[in-house]
Design a protein around this motif. Structure first.
Motif, PDB file in Angstrom:
ATOM      1  N   PRO A 190       0.839  -1.213   0.000  1.00 12.00           N
ATOM      2  CA  PRO A 190       0.000   0.000   0.000  1.00 12.00           C
ATOM      3  C   PRO A 190       0.867   1.253   0.000  1.00 12.00           C
ATOM      4  O   PRO A 190       1.985   1.231   0.497  1.00 12.00           O
ATOM      5  CB  PRO A 190      -0.795  -0.117   1.313  1.00 12.00           C
ATOM      6  N   CYS A 191       0.367   2.339  -0.587  1.00  4.50           N
ATOM      7  CA  CYS A 191       1.132   3.591  -0.546  1.00  4.50           C
ATOM      8  C   CYS A 191       0.319   4.648   0.206  1.00  4.50           C
ATOM      9  O   CYS A 191      -0.897   4.531   0.345  1.00  4.50           O
ATOM     10  CB  CYS A 191       1.492   4.058  -1.947  1.00  4.50           C
ATOM     11  N   THR A 192       1.011   5.674   0.687  1.00  5.83           N
ATOM     12  CA  THR A 192       0.358   6.700   1.503  1.00  5.83           C
ATOM     13  C   THR A 192      -0.098   7.854   0.615  1.00  5.83           C
ATOM     14  O   THR A 192       0.734   8.513  -0.022  1.00  5.83           O
ATOM     15  CB  THR A 192       1.354   7.249   2.553  1.00  5.83           C
ATOM     16  N   PRO A 193      -1.414   8.102   0.560  1.00  9.48           N
ATOM     17  CA  PRO A 193      -1.895   9.203  -0.293  1.00  9.48           C
ATOM     18  C   PRO A 193      -1.448  10.563   0.237  1.00  9.48           C
ATOM     19  O   PRO A 193      -1.236  10.738   1.440  1.00  9.48           O
ATOM     20  CB  PRO A 193      -3.414   9.078  -0.222  1.00  9.48           C
ATOM     21  N   ALA A 194      -1.295  11.521  -0.673  1.00  9.49           N
ATOM     22  CA  ALA A 194      -0.949  12.896  -0.289  1.00  9.49           C
ATOM     23  C   ALA A 194      -2.233  13.621   0.105  1.00  9.49           C
ATOM     24  O   ALA A 194      -3.201  13.610  -0.644  1.00  9.49           O
ATOM     25  CB  ALA A 194      -0.282  13.601  -1.460  1.00  9.49           C
ATOM     26  N   PRO A 246      -4.979   6.521  -5.519  1.00  7.23           N
ATOM     27  CA  PRO A 246      -4.632   7.464  -4.454  1.00  7.23           C
ATOM     28  C   PRO A 246      -3.978   8.715  -5.047  1.00  7.23           C
ATOM     29  O   PRO A 246      -3.257   8.627  -6.043  1.00  7.23           O
ATOM     30  CB  PRO A 246      -3.612   6.679  -3.605  1.00  7.23           C
ATOM     31  N   LEU A 262      -1.131  11.087  -5.291  1.00  6.07           N
ATOM     32  CA  LEU A 262       0.285  10.938  -4.934  1.00  6.07           C
ATOM     33  C   LEU A 262       1.050  12.172  -5.400  1.00  6.07           C
ATOM     34  O   LEU A 262       0.834  12.658  -6.524  1.00  6.07           O
ATOM     35  CB  LEU A 262       0.891   9.700  -5.591  1.00  6.07           C
TER      36      LEU A 262
END
Ligand code: CP
Length: 356
Positions: free
Chosen positions: A311-315, A334, A336
């Protein structure tokens, strides 16, 4: 340093390029030695937009390495036509293949695909944004024909706004010494602001001009491009601009005797057929070099280990409003930001809207 995905030419370092080019030269010299190098490896080729060179040179490259290819050049025959998302399509293909090549009309589609793939993603062109493997073909051509890259005046002519090959080439050339850019376009088709910002950040010497004729005598390389009809919203604007630059044999008389005339192809009328047999015209060789450098690229990428999707962290606080960005159609993606540029979209590079 290995590259996991090839999304943008910004992913490439000079060391990586030098290694790839050396491998490419060896493949050209001793193709038989590589004929089973990708035996048992499988390439998925996802073309959501038409292609002749990129699609078939990747296929030919994989076959010449002893590997296999599956995929499509018309998404209408896949479940995309039923509404399946890009993310799910990529998840499926990444479970069947060892590497995925993707072309899409949407800017940032390859970046989006990389979020859902366990195997390397290669960007084969994402809208008017980037086309890094065309740049590998361009760098190979310059190196093979000039004996190296650098100390040169390059004129890049045509649709610099929408020409993804231009954006990737300019990004790549910043790695090499003493390159002077003549950016030749009508004002309506000038290179995008994010590319000018990149050139400035990299301390590159460039000049924006409108006349091909007056610039031609100063060039070591003329890189012609097509006016990209498919990116125009207004057909009348395309009709007005489509023949703004036409290189013909008469005009080429003003060029240096050793000037290389390049073009990523396909060409329409911007290079007359009477230029084709001039020894300075190297665009068909450029397409052939593209196959060899893609062989080198596939050799490096198709043996990479699988990496589980993370998973990646949304901005927070931003939204991309570029209508051509993949986030406009694949709305679950998301938000990014680019590294060190929180207000720039990581998919399409455009400035984002700040939201409260
Ligand atoms: N240069 C290039 O990308 O050509 P195709 O669109 O035919 O792949």
């Amino acid at each position: 340093m290995p590259i996991r995905h090839l999304i943008s030419i910004e992913d490439v370092t000079l060391d990586w390029w030098n290694e790839l080019y050396a491998l490419c030269r060896d493949i050209i010299a001793r193709p038989g030695d590589y004929s089973l190098s990708c035996s048992g490896r499988v390439l998925a080729s996802l073309f959501f937009e038409p292609s002749t060179r990129t699609n078939f040179s990747f296929q030919a490259a994989m076959m010449r390495l002893g590997g296999s290819v599956f995929g499509f050049s018309e998404p209408g025959g896949t479940s995309t036509a039923k509404g399946e998302t890009l993310a799910d399509t990529v998840r499926m293909m990444s479970s069947y293949a060892d590497t995925i090549v993707i072309r899409s009309p949407h800017e940032g589609a390859a970046k989006a695909a990389s979020l859902y793939s366990e195997v390397p993603i290669i960007n084969a062109g994402d809208g008017g944004h980037f086309h890094p493997t065309q740049t590998l073909a361009d760098l190979t051509t310059i190196s093979m024909r000039r004996g190296g890259i650098g100390d040169m005046n390059i004129g890049i002519c045509g649709d610099l706004l929408n020409g993804r090959t231009v954006h990737s080439l300019v990004t790549a050339l910043a790695m090499f010494p003493n390159v002077n850019y003549y950016l030749i376009s009508p004002r309506e088709l000038a290179i995008p602001d994010y590319m000018l910002a990149y050139l400035k950040k990299q301390n590159q010497k460039y000049i924006e001009v409108t006349s091909l004729e007056s610039t031609l005598p100063q060039l070591d390389i003329l890189y012609m491009t097509r006016i990209q009809r498919e990116r125009f919203k207004d057909p009348a604007a395309y009709e007005r601009l489509k023949n703004v630059y036409v290189l013909n044999r008469r005009k080429l008389q003003a060029a240096r005797k050793d000037c290389l005339v390049m073009h990523p192809l396909p060409r329409l009328d911007e290079i007359s057929r009477d230029v084709d047999d001039d020894p300075r015209a190297v665009y068909f060789d450029q397409a052939r070099y593209g196959m060899f450098i893609r062989m080198a690229l596939l050799l490096k990428m198709t043996h990479a280990p699988r990496v589980p999707v993370a998973p990646c962290t949304p901005a927070a606080g931003y939204r991309c409003v570029n209508p051509s960005c993949v986030t406009g159609t694949e709305t679950y993606l998301p938000v990014l930001s680019k590294e060190n540029e929180p207000d720039s979209c990581a998919y399409c590079d455009k400035k984002m809207l700040t939201i409260s």
